[in-house]
Scaffold this motif. Structure first.
Motif, short mmCIF file in Angstrom:
data_model
loop_
_atom_site.label_atom_id
_atom_site.label_comp_id
_atom_site.label_asym_id
_atom_site.label_seq_id
_atom_site.Cartn_x
_atom_site.Cartn_y
_atom_site.Cartn_z
N GLY A 128 -36.78 -53.52 7.44
CA GLY A 128 -36.07 -52.83 6.37
C GLY A 128 -34.68 -52.44 6.82
N ASN A 129 -34.31 -51.21 6.60
CA ASN A 129 -32.98 -50.76 7.00
C ASN A 129 -33.01 -49.91 8.27
OD1 ASN A 129 -34.20 -48.47 6.03
ND2 ASN A 129 -32.58 -47.94 4.57
N ARG A 130 -34.09 -50.01 9.04
CA ARG A 130 -34.19 -49.25 10.29
C ARG A 130 -33.21 -49.79 11.32
NH1 ARG A 130 -40.65 -49.07 10.37
NH2 ARG A 130 -40.89 -47.35 8.91
N THR A 131 -32.54 -48.86 11.99
CA THR A 131 -31.61 -49.26 13.03
C THR A 131 -32.03 -48.74 14.40
OG1 THR A 131 -30.22 -47.34 12.57
CG2 THR A 131 -29.63 -49.41 11.48
#
Length: 174
Positions: A128-131
């Motif tokens: 997903g948008n996990r960094t």
């Protein structure tokens, strides 16, 4: 045997550690387990894409965040179970959506002669948008003992398996 279990970590959590959790003090129990020691120059990694060195060319950053150990011993061997916690941050140039790297576990004598060294490849996905993501990797280490020996005669070193340019980056940016 190793088992992988992804878990979400915050980077501030990476500062916590338990490398010293296996030893008795002067009044504590006898040391039966080996010392667990991080290799300072190999605790962190910055991987760039191609030959880049600009911050916009960072693929990912990785860190050996924590190590927890359980130790069982008898007269013949030490059985050590390490829970290695690794964390990674996605860089602006990361197009794969993952951080792929390795870390090592080395068993050495008291005078730092390496007896065994194993590397463990890991892949930390940025879903997903996990960094910022972490991974728990469990490994078992067996150390044979001669008569009268204990863990006091051994050390176990851990670190990220760095490329020469990554090691140089760490040395220049401390």
């Amino acid at each position: 045997m190793k088992r992988l279990a992804p878990l979400l970590l915050c980077l501030p959590l990476a500062a916590c550690g338990s490398f010293d959790g296996l030893f008795g003090g002067d009044d504590g129990p006898a040391i039966i387990c080996p010392r667990i020691l991080p290799v300072v120059e190999a605790e962190e990694m910055t991987r760039f894409v191609a030959a880049g060195r600009d911050l916009t060319e960072v693929d990912f950053r990785a860190r050996l965040s924590d190590v927890r150990a359980e130790c069982e011993t008898d007269d013949e061997e030490i059985e050590l179970t390490l829970q290695v916690i690794l964390s990674a941050s996605r860089g602006p140039a990361n197009s794969e959506g993952a951080a792929d790297f390795s870390y090592f576990v080395a068993v050495a004598t008291r005078d730092e002669q390496i007896l065994t060294r194993s590397e463990y490849a890991v892949s930390i996905p940025f879903e997903g948008n996990r960094t910022n993501v972490g991974l728990l990797n469990e490994v078992d280490v067996e150390i044979p003992l001669s008569e009268g020996q204990t863990g006091r005669e051994y050390s176990v070193f851990l670190g990220l398996a760095l490329r020469p340019e990554e090691l140089e980056w760490n040395r220049q940016n401390r």
